[in-house]
Design an enzyme around this catalytic site. Structure first.
Site, mmCIF file in Angstrom:
data_model
loop_
_atom_site.group_PDB
_atom_site.id
_atom_site.type_symbol
_atom_site.label_atom_id
_atom_site.label_comp_id
_atom_site.label_asym_id
_atom_site.label_seq_id
_atom_site.Cartn_x
_atom_site.Cartn_y
_atom_site.Cartn_z
ATOM 1 N N HIS A 173 0.833 -1.208 0.000
ATOM 2 C CA HIS A 173 0.000 0.000 0.000
ATOM 3 C C HIS A 173 0.865 1.254 0.000
ATOM 4 O O HIS A 173 0.631 2.197 -0.773
ATOM 5 C CB HIS A 173 -0.915 -0.023 1.225
ATOM 6 C CG HIS A 173 -1.756 1.201 1.397
ATOM 7 N ND1 HIS A 173 -3.078 1.254 1.002
ATOM 8 C CD2 HIS A 173 -1.478 2.429 1.936
ATOM 9 C CE1 HIS A 173 -3.571 2.452 1.283
ATOM 10 N NE2 HIS A 173 -2.611 3.185 1.849
ATOM 11 N N GLU A 174 1.896 1.286 0.843
ATOM 12 C CA GLU A 174 2.754 2.474 0.926
ATOM 13 C C GLU A 174 3.613 2.620 -0.331
ATOM 14 O O GLU A 174 3.878 3.741 -0.778
ATOM 15 C CB GLU A 174 3.627 2.412 2.178
ATOM 16 C CG GLU A 174 2.866 2.292 3.488
ATOM 17 C CD GLU A 174 1.800 3.356 3.683
ATOM 18 O OE1 GLU A 174 1.915 4.449 3.091
ATOM 19 O OE2 GLU A 174 0.832 3.104 4.431
ATOM 20 N N HIS B 61 1.556 4.367 -2.760
ATOM 21 C CA HIS B 61 1.595 5.821 -2.556
ATOM 22 C C HIS B 61 2.776 6.429 -3.314
ATOM 23 O O HIS B 61 2.637 7.473 -3.971
ATOM 24 C CB HIS B 61 1.737 6.146 -1.063
ATOM 25 C CG HIS B 61 0.441 6.242 -0.321
ATOM 26 N ND1 HIS B 61 -0.431 7.300 -0.476
ATOM 27 C CD2 HIS B 61 -0.131 5.414 0.582
ATOM 28 C CE1 HIS B 61 -1.477 7.127 0.313
ATOM 29 N NE2 HIS B 61 -1.332 5.979 0.953
ATOM 30 N N GLU C 264 -6.450 6.784 -0.802
ATOM 31 C CA GLU C 264 -6.336 5.556 -0.015
ATOM 32 C C GLU C 264 -6.936 4.368 -0.755
ATOM 33 O O GLU C 264 -6.384 3.258 -0.742
ATOM 34 C CB GLU C 264 -7.015 5.735 1.350
ATOM 35 C CG GLU C 264 -6.274 6.671 2.286
ATOM 36 C CD GLU C 264 -4.835 6.239 2.521
ATOM 37 O OE1 GLU C 264 -4.620 5.066 2.869
ATOM 38 O OE2 GLU C 264 -3.925 7.078 2.346
#
Length: 262
Positions: free
Chosen positions: A70-71, A74, A101
């Site tokens: 997930h990061e 980003h 998100e």
């Protein structure tokens, strides 16, 4: 976002956490340092200014791996000027944060559960509780994380669920999380109890997979005829509830016309 993440995953030499982060070499000026620290109610955070990714040290290994993906998503999003501009054009304020998100969750899923793997498992096991369990195992993610990816890629009218013992309820089984395919017209609330004698209860008690014509148990007490495939693993039961003639035929059974009409 799916394309970005899938291409990134395809470029990695392996799917372990070390390889996942090193894939950012050549994409970012500096590869972020990954640090596990207590984060309370947060799973992780990405600090592009200080080239740092924080992961909650109290999370399970599967959750930490999904959080890292997930990061990284980003970082990929921030590095893609066109996609980032489109997102900012479409959303603002809280909706912008929610959209980012959501996109990063989509990226994490595509990174860890590529479409080829999902199609392979659906082709081998069909839209079943076994397919859900195998996807979680093969991708090394939680069953809850695998649930949404499998549902999104399922053409048949199927609702997937992960069931486990309810907190403070002894051995009583409850729905922990569920997700429906686009063709499935209903949802199942978390906390919905699994009645005694249901195939999900039988799978938990026996430790063996169970497939049977049965029903979808709604929280209201309503029961909808469905073909159930329940697969026990790791203290949980992964389940698929199939509706509709074509889907039930594929899984080898049909409800009576009276039941189907009801």
């Amino acid at each position: 976002m799916q394309g970005l993440a899938a291409d990134y995953a395809a470029s990695l030499p392996a799917q372990d956490m070390g390889s996942m982060i090193l894939g950012l070499e050549g994409i970012l000026p500096q590869v972020p340092q990954v640090t596990a620290v207590p984060l309370g109610d947060r799973d992780g955070a990405y600090d592009p200014e200080h080239h740092l990714i924080l992961i909650d040290s109290a999370a399970s290994p599967q959750r930490q791996r999904f959080t890292l993906a997930h990061e990284i998503s980003h970082a990929l999003l921030l590095n893609d000027d066109d996609l980032l501009s489109d997102v900012h054009d479409l959303f603002e304020g809280d909706r912008l944060e929610q959209a980012i998100e959501t996109l990063c969750n989509v990226g994490a899923a595509a990174m860890l559960m590529p479409p080829a793997l999902v199609r392979e498992l659906l082709g081998r096991f069909g839209p079943t509780g076994r397919a859900l369990s195998e996807l979680a195992r093969r991708a090394d993610v939680s069953a809850s994380a695998a649930l949404y990816t499998l549902a999104a890629e399922t053409d048949a009218a199927v609702l997937y669920a992960v069931c486990g013992a309810g907190r403070g309820a002894g051995e009583a089984l409850q729905v922990r999380v569920s997700a429906a395919s686009p063709a499935f017209p209903y949802s199942l609330s978390p906390g919905t109890a699994i009645p005694a004698g249901h195939p999900v209860q039988e799978a938990k008690a026996s430790g063996l997979p169970v497939e049977a014509p049965s029903y979808l148990p709604f929280r209201s007490g309503r029961r909808m005829p469905a073909y159930v495939t329940a697969y026990p693993a790791g203290g949980l039961v992964t389940v698929a509830f199939a509706l509709g003639q074509a889907q039930l035929e594929r899984l080898g059974t049909l409800p009576s016309q009276a039941s189907a009409d009801s």
